[in-house]
Design a protein around this motif. Sequence first.
Motif, PDB file in Angstrom:
ATOM      1  N   ARG A  77       0.798  -1.226   0.000  1.00  7.79           N
ATOM      2  CA  ARG A  77       0.000   0.000   0.000  1.00  7.79           C
ATOM      3  C   ARG A  77       0.836   1.284   0.000  1.00  7.79           C
ATOM      4  NH1 ARG A  77      -5.248  -1.185   0.597  1.00  7.79           N
ATOM      5  NH2 ARG A  77      -5.842  -3.157   1.564  1.00  7.79           N
ATOM      6  N   LEU A  78       2.110   1.169   0.351  1.00  8.61           N
ATOM      7  CA  LEU A  78       2.922   2.368   0.501  1.00  8.61           C
ATOM      8  C   LEU A  78       3.943   2.492  -0.624  1.00  8.61           C
ATOM      9  CD1 LEU A  78       3.627   2.248   4.336  1.00  8.61           C
ATOM     10  CD2 LEU A  78       1.898   3.596   3.145  1.00  8.61           C
ATOM     11  N   GLU A  79       4.276   3.729  -0.956  1.00  4.55           N
ATOM     12  CA  GLU A  79       5.319   4.001  -1.935  1.00  4.55           C
ATOM     13  C   GLU A  79       6.686   3.941  -1.251  1.00  4.55           C
ATOM     14  OE1 GLU A  79       4.707   4.361  -5.151  1.00  4.55           O
ATOM     15  OE2 GLU A  79       2.559   4.090  -4.758  1.00  4.55           O
ATOM     16  N   GLY A  80       7.730   4.005  -2.052  1.00  6.59           N
ATOM     17  CA  GLY A  80       9.088   3.991  -1.519  1.00  6.59           C
ATOM     18  C   GLY A  80       9.737   2.632  -1.640  1.00  6.59           C
ATOM     19  N   ALA A  81      11.054   2.606  -1.467  1.00  3.21           N
ATOM     20  CA  ALA A  81      11.787   1.343  -1.506  1.00  3.21           C
ATOM     21  C   ALA A  81      11.356   0.465  -0.332  1.00  3.21           C
ATOM     22  CB  ALA A  81      13.284   1.612  -1.451  1.00  3.21           C
ATOM     23  N   LYS A  82      11.340  -0.838  -0.546  1.00  2.94           N
ATOM     24  CA  LYS A  82      10.899  -1.783   0.489  1.00  2.94           C
ATOM     25  C   LYS A  82      12.069  -2.672   0.905  1.00  2.94           C
ATOM     26  CE  LYS A  82       6.576  -0.471  -0.399  1.00  2.94           C
ATOM     27  NZ  LYS A  82       6.736   0.201  -1.701  1.00  2.94           N
ATOM     28  N   ILE A  83      12.318  -2.731   2.212  1.00  5.52           N
ATOM     29  CA  ILE A  83      13.347  -3.621   2.756  1.00  5.52           C
ATOM     30  C   ILE A  83      12.682  -4.575   3.733  1.00  5.52           C
ATOM     31  CG2 ILE A  83      15.468  -3.771   4.117  1.00  5.52           C
ATOM     32  CD1 ILE A  83      16.228  -1.014   3.159  1.00  5.52           C
ATOM     33  N   TRP A  84      12.947  -5.860   3.552  1.00  4.41           N
ATOM     34  CA  TRP A  84      12.393  -6.882   4.443  1.00  4.41           C
ATOM     35  C   TRP A  84      13.554  -7.635   5.075  1.00  4.41           C
ATOM     36  CZ3 TRP A  84       8.337 -11.113   2.660  1.00  4.41           C
ATOM     37  CH2 TRP A  84       7.814 -11.749   3.799  1.00  4.41           C
ATOM     38  N   GLY A  85      13.672  -7.483   6.408  1.00  4.67           N
ATOM     39  CA  GLY A  85      14.700  -8.254   7.076  1.00  4.67           C
ATOM     40  C   GLY A  85      15.494  -7.452   8.100  1.00  4.67           C
TER      41      GLY A  85
END
Length: 410
Positions: free
Chosen positions: A122-130
């Motif tokens: 749902r959100l803009e921007g780069a996504k980091i998981w971890g």
Amino acid sequence: MKILLIAYACEPGRGSELGTGWNMSLGLAKTHDLTVVTRANNREKIEDDLKGYSGPSPRFIYVDPGSWALRLKKMGVLPVQVFYQLWQMAVAKTLRKADGNFDIVHQLTFNSFEVPPLAFWRLEGAKIWGPMGGGQTVPRSLLSAFGGKGGVKEFLRNLRVRLSSWNPLCRGTLRRSSLVLFANQETKQLLGKNCKGRTDFMIDVGVDITKFTPREKSTSSDQVVFLFAGRLEGRKGVLLLIRAFEKHAQETSNTELRIVGDGPLADCLKEEVGRMDCSDRIVLTGLVSHTEMEHEFARADVFSFPSLRDTSGTAVLEAMTMELPVICFDHQGSAIMVSDDCGLKVAAGSTEEAIDNLSQAMSDLAGNREERVAMGKAGRLRVSGEYDWTSKVSRINLYYEEFRTAASPD
């Protein structure tokens, strides 16, 4: 940069994932415009701690599911995994209504892949998981080490992990992630093929090295103390450890095994130890205070971490910081944390092979004081450079900077 950190587990003065959420939040707030989403029940402790904190602090958004979910969780009816899924849904709903665009959205805790961060959709921007874990499983050859029902329960968990890796929501979130940080090789092997962005390795826990002061070991005694600290449950491998020590004890008389902790296997361990000829050399301390734990580290010569399933292990880092060499299996998070110069990593194999390999490692280190000392010093140096909170925050900042550079116009 404007950062949103999603940290279900985030509490001052705690270890493991709670400590990860808190320490990373404070560290990242020093250089970024940081907003942290966490559980509402963390609010009182967070705000009390911030009253005495003079540095830059994050803005916190406190979220919990409906009161019915809280009641069911408190009653033990609602499993943590289901409650966490409801929490992620509540977070996504809250952020949809909130103002603010973020340069980076970072899912930090929980580290499990089985419940993906819905806010990524749902959100803009780069996504980091971890750092993300949870993909580690126990081989069939070691399920007998859990005993009867424990082995069946662990087999069912293995099956659940495999099925969860096919969850389309999990796979879709991995594809949307700009960067996925895996906490161990096993989780990457399970999920890495679904990642379209960059991947890397990063342990999910850390320590504040300034809070640990190693003590010089006495050279007047030839006694060697092996230490285990953790919850007494099947996956921690403590039953394997006492059997390995029993075998090792047949070769030498100057060693002791101290087991610190409590859990469902406590009574079983007492019975097992009571039947052994070396029972007078195995000490079950039960739970101890923080001060007593410092004394346990100080008197120990080697830290034993025979875990059969762990994303990583804060206790390992604490032991390394106290300049203790580590004996562990060469898998999961311990394979990353413990390098060859600061411990002995052994193959697990079958139950009997695991016992033999642990026993041999004990004998090898018990007979070589110089190697123990050298490994201990190398371990503290490794923690300082890789796993101290300052080092971990610096590394995350480098990842963030890469996204800033990529987003900047030429």
